[in-house]
Scaffold this active site. Structure first.
Site, PDB file in Angstrom:
ATOM      1  N   HIS A 273      22.957   3.321  13.678  1.00  0.00           N
ATOM      2  CA  HIS A 273      23.889   4.280  14.091  1.00  0.00           C
ATOM      3  C   HIS A 273      24.589   4.059  15.501  1.00  0.00           C
ATOM      4  CE1 HIS A 273      22.368   6.722  10.743  1.00  0.00           C
ATOM      5  NE2 HIS A 273      21.107   6.113  11.131  1.00  0.00           N
TER       6      HIS A 273
ATOM      7  N   ARG B  71       0.033 -14.469  19.732  1.00  0.00           N
ATOM      8  CA  ARG B  71      -0.500 -16.022  19.660  1.00  0.00           C
ATOM      9  C   ARG B  71       0.279 -16.751  18.419  1.00  0.00           C
ATOM     10  NH1 ARG B  71      -5.367 -17.755  16.423  1.00  0.00           N
ATOM     11  NH2 ARG B  71      -5.963 -15.824  15.311  1.00  0.00           N
TER      12      ARG B  71
ATOM     13  N   ALA C 270      -1.182  -3.618  13.127  1.00  0.00           N
ATOM     14  CA  ALA C 270      -0.940  -2.368  12.955  1.00  0.00           C
ATOM     15  C   ALA C 270      -0.382  -1.645  14.026  1.00  0.00           C
ATOM     16  CB  ALA C 270      -2.368  -1.696  12.277  1.00  0.00           C
TER      17      ALA C 270
ATOM     18  N   ASN D  52       0.891  -1.268   0.141  1.00  0.00           N
ATOM     19  CA  ASN D  52       0.097   0.173  -0.039  1.00  0.00           C
ATOM     20  C   ASN D  52       0.975   1.369   0.108  1.00  0.00           C
ATOM     21  OD1 ASN D  52      -2.373   1.467  -0.034  1.00  0.00           O
ATOM     22  ND2 ASN D  52      -3.346  -0.093   1.278  1.00  0.00           N
TER      23      ASN D  52
ATOM     24  N   GLY E 283      -0.805  -1.668   8.873  1.00  0.00           N
ATOM     25  CA  GLY E 283      -0.552  -0.214   8.692  1.00  0.00           C
ATOM     26  C   GLY E 283       0.375   0.198   9.529  1.00  0.00           C
TER      27      GLY E 283
END
Length: 177
Positions: free
Chosen positions: A107, A175, A152, A77, A134
């Site tokens: 870093h 799980r 998400a 997406n 997302g």
């Protein structure tokens, strides 16, 4: 960079390579969404590997492109960001939600050492049949096992075992599936 050894990120040859990659990314992002074949042809010439039936929604960002490999039947997406100083391998049948970030650059923790501009990179591997929700961030050196799900908003700091659902910050096992 791709070997995991330290390097100086501000070296002129790195800056030139990054600039060239940015121009390709800009071209991809500026192409018409209707030009599916043209967009995929551009990415196939840019990425190390880009399988069949891959959909990457615009916009996307990456540093190099040449260190990214994507399997077939993968959907990504919009607003994918990949800092591909080391190889990033995305398997087959992977679903990646919007606003996902995958980082390979590392870093130093010590400020003086960090201010030298030295860094190193660690590869990220995402197995087959993975669903990444997302706003997920995947940190350097992580491997996500086959058939796993990342909830998400998660920050993935450690490897994810195959057939596992993880979520949270840092991502933890919810799980096994």
């Amino acid at each position: 960079m791709v070997t995991g050894k330290r390097y100086r990120a501000a070296m002129p040859q790195f800056q030139e390579g990054l600039r060239k990659a940015q121009l390709i990314v800009r071209r991809f992002n500026d192409m018409s969404p209707d030009d599916v074949d043209g967009r995929m042809a551009l990415l196939r010439g840019f990425f190390a590997k880009c399988g069949e039936r891959v959909q990457i929604n615009q916009p996307m960002r990456c540093d190099w492109g040449c260190n990214i490999s994507i399997g077939h039947d993968t959907f990504i997406n919009f607003n994918l960001t990949i800092l591909d100083e080391a190889p990033v391998t995305i398997g087959n049948h992977v679903f990646i939600g919007p606003n996902v970030s995958i980082f390979t650059a590392c870093h130093p923790l010590d400020a003086e050492e960090r201010n030298t501009g030295d860094e190193w990179a660690e590869p990220v591997t995402i197995g087959d049949n993975v669903w990444i929700g997302g706003c997920v961030t995947i940190l350097p050196g992580v491997t996500v096992g086959h058939d796993s799900v990342i909830g998400a908003g998660s920050v993935v700091t450690k490897d994810v075992a195959p057939h596992t659902v993880v979520a949270g910050n840092p991502a933890g096992v919810i799980r096994h599936i």
